[in-house]
Scaffold this motif. Structure first.
Motif, mmCIF file in Angstrom:
data_model
loop_
_atom_site.group_PDB
_atom_site.id
_atom_site.type_symbol
_atom_site.label_atom_id
_atom_site.label_comp_id
_atom_site.label_asym_id
_atom_site.label_seq_id
_atom_site.Cartn_x
_atom_site.Cartn_y
_atom_site.Cartn_z
ATOM 1 N N SER A 229 0.846 -1.183 0.000
ATOM 2 C CA SER A 229 0.000 0.000 0.000
ATOM 3 C C SER A 229 0.884 1.236 0.000
ATOM 4 O O SER A 229 1.995 1.211 0.526
ATOM 5 C CB SER A 229 -0.897 0.006 1.237
ATOM 6 N N ASP A 230 0.394 2.293 -0.602
ATOM 7 C CA ASP A 230 1.121 3.571 -0.621
ATOM 8 C C ASP A 230 0.091 4.668 -0.876
ATOM 9 O O ASP A 230 -0.860 4.455 -1.631
ATOM 10 C CB ASP A 230 2.164 3.575 -1.747
ATOM 11 N N PRO A 231 0.257 5.838 -0.270
ATOM 12 C CA PRO A 231 -0.679 6.937 -0.536
ATOM 13 C C PRO A 231 -0.684 7.356 -2.001
ATOM 14 O O PRO A 231 -1.667 7.871 -2.502
ATOM 15 C CB PRO A 231 -0.195 8.084 0.349
ATOM 16 N N HIS A 232 0.408 7.098 -2.691
ATOM 17 C CA HIS A 232 0.514 7.397 -4.116
ATOM 18 C C HIS A 232 0.254 6.097 -4.869
ATOM 19 O O HIS A 232 1.169 5.297 -5.083
ATOM 20 C CB HIS A 232 1.897 7.964 -4.452
ATOM 21 N N ILE A 233 -0.986 5.876 -5.260
ATOM 22 C CA ILE A 233 -1.415 4.601 -5.823
ATOM 23 C C ILE A 233 -0.600 4.184 -7.041
ATOM 24 O O ILE A 233 -0.404 3.000 -7.279
ATOM 25 C CB ILE A 233 -2.932 4.605 -6.119
ATOM 26 N N GLU A 234 -0.058 5.148 -7.770
ATOM 27 C CA GLU A 234 0.740 4.790 -8.946
ATOM 28 C C GLU A 234 1.998 4.020 -8.557
ATOM 29 O O GLU A 234 2.497 3.202 -9.339
ATOM 30 C CB GLU A 234 1.090 6.016 -9.801
ATOM 31 N N ARG A 235 2.511 4.240 -7.355
ATOM 32 C CA ARG A 235 3.698 3.493 -6.910
ATOM 33 C C ARG A 235 3.389 2.009 -6.753
ATOM 34 O O ARG A 235 4.148 1.162 -7.210
ATOM 35 C CB ARG A 235 4.224 4.052 -5.588
ATOM 36 N N VAL A 236 2.291 1.709 -6.081
ATOM 37 C CA VAL A 236 1.975 0.293 -5.898
ATOM 38 C C VAL A 236 1.445 -0.336 -7.186
ATOM 39 O O VAL A 236 1.608 -1.542 -7.397
ATOM 40 C CB VAL A 236 1.032 0.035 -4.702
ATOM 41 N N LYS A 237 0.846 0.454 -8.057
ATOM 42 C CA LYS A 237 0.440 -0.085 -9.355
ATOM 43 C C LYS A 237 1.669 -0.500 -10.157
ATOM 44 O O LYS A 237 1.647 -1.512 -10.859
ATOM 45 C CB LYS A 237 -0.391 0.932 -10.136
ATOM 46 N N ASP A 238 2.743 0.260 -10.022
ATOM 47 C CA ASP A 238 4.000 -0.111 -10.680
ATOM 48 C C ASP A 238 4.527 -1.423 -10.105
ATOM 49 O O ASP A 238 4.943 -2.307 -10.851
ATOM 50 C CB ASP A 238 5.033 1.006 -10.518
ATOM 51 N N LEU A 239 4.505 -1.566 -8.778
ATOM 52 C CA LEU A 239 4.966 -2.810 -8.153
ATOM 53 C C LEU A 239 4.091 -3.987 -8.571
ATOM 54 O O LEU A 239 4.593 -5.082 -8.824
ATOM 55 C CB LEU A 239 4.964 -2.676 -6.622
ATOM 56 N N GLU A 240 2.799 -3.749 -8.662
ATOM 57 C CA GLU A 240 1.876 -4.798 -9.092
ATOM 58 C C GLU A 240 2.210 -5.245 -10.522
ATOM 59 O O GLU A 240 2.265 -6.443 -10.811
ATOM 60 C CB GLU A 240 0.439 -4.292 -9.021
ATOM 61 N N ALA A 241 2.460 -4.285 -11.392
ATOM 62 C CA ALA A 241 2.775 -4.604 -12.785
ATOM 63 C C ALA A 241 4.130 -5.313 -12.907
ATOM 64 O O ALA A 241 4.270 -6.261 -13.680
ATOM 65 C CB ALA A 241 2.772 -3.332 -13.622
ATOM 66 N N ARG A 242 5.121 -4.866 -12.150
ATOM 67 C CA ARG A 242 6.462 -5.452 -12.237
ATOM 68 C C ARG A 242 6.563 -6.826 -11.603
ATOM 69 O O ARG A 242 7.259 -7.705 -12.112
ATOM 70 C CB ARG A 242 7.475 -4.525 -11.567
ATOM 71 N N PHE A 243 5.886 -7.007 -10.468
ATOM 72 C CA PHE A 243 6.107 -8.217 -9.676
ATOM 73 C C PHE A 243 4.888 -9.119 -9.518
ATOM 74 O O PHE A 243 5.019 -10.244 -9.032
ATOM 75 C CB PHE A 243 6.625 -7.847 -8.281
ATOM 76 N N GLY A 244 3.708 -8.635 -9.846
ATOM 77 C CA GLY A 244 2.506 -9.449 -9.697
ATOM 78 C C GLY A 244 1.998 -9.555 -8.278
ATOM 79 O O GLY A 244 1.296 -10.495 -7.925
ATOM 80 N N ILE A 245 2.351 -8.577 -7.443
ATOM 81 C CA ILE A 245 1.886 -8.580 -6.057
ATOM 82 C C ILE A 245 0.473 -7.998 -5.985
ATOM 83 O O ILE A 245 -0.045 -7.469 -6.962
ATOM 84 C CB ILE A 245 2.836 -7.772 -5.140
ATOM 85 N N THR A 246 -0.124 -8.065 -4.803
ATOM 86 C CA THR A 246 -1.448 -7.500 -4.568
ATOM 87 C C THR A 246 -1.293 -6.085 -4.041
ATOM 88 O O THR A 246 -0.467 -5.830 -3.169
ATOM 89 C CB THR A 246 -2.210 -8.343 -3.528
#
Length: 79
Positions: free
Chosen positions: A51-68
């Motif tokens: 989770s991150d207040p800047h949703i684009e950061r975690v969306k990047d992690l989701e895209a790169r690593f496949g995390i939730t």
């Protein structure tokens, strides 16, 4: 006995096996840690939430690593 046994083999069972990991904050440090955990096959991407207040950061992690990803830190703790 093979003298080239990996660190994981020497330690025995993986202490993170079957555990869920949560990252509150999706910045560079979280990305590095997640990448290392996945590259070493210490955990599976399905066991990681961020989770991150800047949703684009975690969306990047989701895209790169496949995390939730989750929108709020309190949700991370509940998983």
């Amino acid at each position: 006995m093979d003298k080239t046994a990996s660190v994981t083999e020497k330690r025995g069972a993986n202490v993170l096996s079957g555990r869920s990991l949560a990252f509150i904050g999706g910045g560079a440090m979280a990305g590095a840690m997640i990448g290392g955990l996945l590259d070493s096959q210490t955990v599976d991407a399905t066991s990681i939430t961020a989770s991150d207040p800047h949703i684009e950061r975690v969306k990047d992690l989701e895209a790169r690593f496949g995390i939730t990803l989750v929108p709020e830190p309190r949700i991370v703790g509940a998983r």
